[in-house]
Write an enzyme that holds these catalytic residues in place. Structure first.
Site, PDB file in Angstrom:
ATOM      1  N   ALA A  23       0.811  -1.222   0.000  1.00  0.00           N
ATOM      2  CA  ALA A  23       0.000   0.000   0.000  1.00  0.00           C
ATOM      3  C   ALA A  23       0.844   1.273   0.000  1.00  0.00           C
ATOM      4  CB  ALA A  23      -0.933   0.001   1.203  1.00  0.00           C
ATOM      5  N   PHE A  34      -6.637   2.183   3.588  1.00  0.00           N
ATOM      6  CA  PHE A  34      -7.719   2.164   4.576  1.00  0.00           C
ATOM      7  C   PHE A  34      -7.377   1.296   5.777  1.00  0.00           C
ATOM      8  CE2 PHE A  34      -8.887  -1.257   1.682  1.00  0.00           C
ATOM      9  CZ  PHE A  34      -9.178  -2.271   2.554  1.00  0.00           C
ATOM     10  N   GLN A 104       0.110  -5.428  -4.368  1.00  0.00           N
ATOM     11  CA  GLN A 104      -1.116  -5.659  -3.619  1.00  0.00           C
ATOM     12  C   GLN A 104      -2.120  -4.554  -3.911  1.00  0.00           C
ATOM     13  OE1 GLN A 104       1.193  -6.086   0.234  1.00  0.00           O
ATOM     14  NE2 GLN A 104      -0.290  -7.721   0.476  1.00  0.00           N
ATOM     15  N   ASP A 107      -4.968  -0.149  -8.088  1.00  0.00           N
ATOM     16  CA  ASP A 107      -5.237   1.115  -8.768  1.00  0.00           C
ATOM     17  C   ASP A 107      -4.708   1.221 -10.191  1.00  0.00           C
ATOM     18  OD1 ASP A 107      -2.408   1.614  -8.305  1.00  0.00           O
ATOM     19  OD2 ASP A 107      -2.976   2.150  -6.260  1.00  0.00           O
ATOM     20  N   HIS A 122      -4.346  -8.624  -5.809  1.00  0.00           N
ATOM     21  CA  HIS A 122      -5.707  -8.340  -5.343  1.00  0.00           C
ATOM     22  C   HIS A 122      -6.623  -7.823  -6.441  1.00  0.00           C
ATOM     23  CE1 HIS A 122      -4.006  -7.943  -0.981  1.00  0.00           C
ATOM     24  NE2 HIS A 122      -4.146  -9.189  -1.372  1.00  0.00           N
ATOM     25  N   CYS A 133     -23.020 -13.247 -17.365  1.00  0.00           N
ATOM     26  CA  CYS A 133     -22.529 -13.586 -18.715  1.00  0.00           C
ATOM     27  C   CYS A 133     -21.034 -13.315 -18.877  1.00  0.00           C
ATOM     28  CB  CYS A 133     -23.325 -12.841 -19.781  1.00  0.00           C
ATOM     29  SG  CYS A 133     -22.902 -11.089 -19.951  1.00  0.00           S
ATOM     30  N   ASN A 216      11.062   0.614   3.434  1.00  0.00           N
ATOM     31  CA  ASN A 216       9.802   0.836   4.133  1.00  0.00           C
ATOM     32  C   ASN A 216      10.036   1.894   5.202  1.00  0.00           C
ATOM     33  OD1 ASN A 216       7.064  -0.023   4.287  1.00  0.00           O
ATOM     34  ND2 ASN A 216       7.505  -1.049   6.216  1.00  0.00           N
ATOM     35  N   ILE A 234       9.522   5.068  -0.468  1.00  0.00           N
ATOM     36  CA  ILE A 234       9.884   4.231  -1.613  1.00  0.00           C
ATOM     37  C   ILE A 234      10.068   5.069  -2.887  1.00  0.00           C
ATOM     38  CG2 ILE A 234       7.417   3.587  -1.920  1.00  0.00           C
ATOM     39  CD1 ILE A 234      10.227   1.188  -2.667  1.00  0.00           C
TER      40      ILE A 234
HETATM   41 ZN   LIG Z   1     -24.150  -9.883 -18.489  1.00  0.00          ZN
END
Ligand SMILES: [Zn+2]
Length: 242
Positions: A23, A34, A104, A107, A122, A133, A216, A234
């Protein structure tokens, strides 16, 4: 040699680098984490449920409208731009040194910066699909839908973001790709993660290469295993080195 010079030296001498990011890579593009105390504080004051609840599979099923309200408001940052970390990694790939970015984050900022081989553990807010469908849709379709819940234009079923929710399993093909790259890397640079969230910690176990590098702002449980630890931003470090 200071640590920035050491990192520059390691990168200069390797063409088998893999980056694993958490993150922290996105927070430097002003996308809040979050899970961090600040993000949680704000959400607790404005919503009835914790983010882990609202971003769970069962919540999506039972309270689809509330899910999308929260999702659109708190998970989508359309004005966010890639930062120096994203651009530096794209550059490293372009010159043939970096084999993969494992992230992870959901975006899509690595791709926006030019990275090609991005493994998104993720998922991504840019991919969405009809639960019936399977027709796929971009982010615009979700955000421009005139109702809170986006519906498929073919079959009218709900369109779900291709993002791994709580209670959902990670995609095994994606995990295996990540393991493959970690296992074959000579240098593994890990940035913007405290390595406590699954599967981050378990991925590190597969690393068998020469240099484990941690960048970090805080300490992690893996600091003593790393050949180089830098406690800093970073984006700042990668921007300086690459
Ligand atoms: Zn559909």
């Amino acid at each position: 040699m200071n640590s920035t010079e050491k990192l520059r030296d390691i990168i200069k001498n390797s063409s088998d680098i893999v980056f694993f990011g958490g993150a922290g890579v996105s927070t430097e593009s002003n996308i809040p984490d979050f899970r961090s105390s600040q993000g949680l504080y704000e959400i607790k004051n404005n919503y009835k449920h914790a983010p882990e609840v609202m971003l769970s599979h069962s919540f999506f099923k039972k309270h689809t409208e509330e899910f999308f309200q929260f999702y659109k408001e708190k998970m989508i940052y359309r004005n966010a731009k890639p930062n120096k970390a994203h651009y530096s990694l794209a550059k490293l790939e372009e010159i043939g040194k970096l084999k993969a970015v494992i992230t992870q984050n959901i975006d899509g900022l690595h791709q926006e910066a030019g990275s090609k081989n991005v493994i998104e553990l993720h998922g991504s807010v840019h991919r969405n699909y009809c639960i019936k469908c399977k027709k796929s849709f971009g982010l615009d379709y979700i955000m421009n839908s005139n109702k809170v819940i986006p519906h498929c234009d073919e079959c009218s079923s709900v369109v779900k973001p291709d993002v791994v929710l709580y209670e959902e399993a990670l995609n095994m093909d994606v995990i295996n790709k990540a393991i493959y790259h970690v296992r074959n890397a000579e240098v593994l640079i890990i940035g913007g993660t405290s390595l406590v969230v699954y599967p981050a910690a378990s991925l590190v176990q597969y690393f068998n290469g020469k240099h484990l590098i941690l960048i970090n702002k805080t300490t992690t449980d893996y600091d003593n295993r790393a050949s180089l630890v830098i406690y800093d931003s970073i984006g700042k470090i990668l921007g300086e080195v690459i």
